[in-house]
Design a protein around this motif. Sequence first.
Motif, short mmCIF file in Angstrom:
data_model
loop_
_atom_site.label_atom_id
_atom_site.label_comp_id
_atom_site.label_asym_id
_atom_site.label_seq_id
_atom_site.Cartn_x
_atom_site.Cartn_y
_atom_site.Cartn_z
N GLY A 88 37.93 47.38 40.57
CA GLY A 88 37.77 46.26 39.52
C GLY A 88 37.87 48.08 38.57
O GLY A 88 38.15 47.40 37.24
N GLU A 93 39.12 43.31 35.97
CA GLU A 93 38.88 42.41 36.29
C GLU A 93 38.96 41.69 35.02
O GLU A 93 39.40 41.71 33.77
CB GLU A 93 37.31 43.17 36.07
N ALA A 139 34.63 44.37 41.94
CA ALA A 139 35.75 43.36 41.29
C ALA A 139 35.60 41.21 41.04
O ALA A 139 35.19 40.85 41.66
CB ALA A 139 37.07 43.59 41.24
#
Length: 252
Positions: A88, A93, A139
């Motif tokens: 992430g 993201e 994420a």
Amino acid sequence: MKKNQIWSVVGLLTLVIPMLFGILPEKTEAAGAVYYVNANDGSDNNTGSSPDQAWATLDKLEKTKFEPGDTIRLHEDSVFEDTLVLDGEANGEGAEGAPIILESYGDAGGKAAINGNGKGYVDQMEKKDIYSTVTLYNASHWTIRDLAITNIGPGEDMNEMSNKDRVGLYVLAKNNGLTQDIHVDNLDVSDVNGSWNAKDIGNGGIFFTVTGTPAGEVTRFHNISVTNCQVENVTRTGISVGATVYGDIITS
């Protein structure tokens, strides 16, 4: 089935994770940039912005930070003898209503293949010998769909016990607080030869795991789903959601 062999075979599985009662997502179309990867005809020197300018490797994806609404498309004829880690922080993201999507594309509606070949060491899991073909780490707001995934150790036989824990797709949250809106759809996960002993942390077809230090804000998943996936010929568990370091403080 040979003696002492443990299989987890789940055919044409439709599983909506009831954990925290996530909502089954609709088919999401690209809202941001679209990136193409073609292992046969692409080049990492291309822009990746069209099929004619496709990238060639999963390494290129690992070096790219994506934005909410972006879509990553792997050509259906591509066979990647590699692993993929999507972090992430490093790779981005999505956002509510604008997930990042990883999927296949092509006229025949086939699935790009990612063969981990027993590799993909998950270094975030200290003191655990876990290897994953595709890993999504810390994420939120990601959708992964329409792929074929394997993870057999080189030269190993699925009928013989491995001393490694292996996973096809590993979704991992570590000291990350709320980790949400992750949807897995229409994957073929097969031929993952993990250990016959370990079952909770990461060893089989598709795993969602919470790990880290059980202090401070509780790391947890919210609104996640696994749908329309075929998981077969894996050791030891087909699909697992719920392994957590917070087991001692969770009450029903």
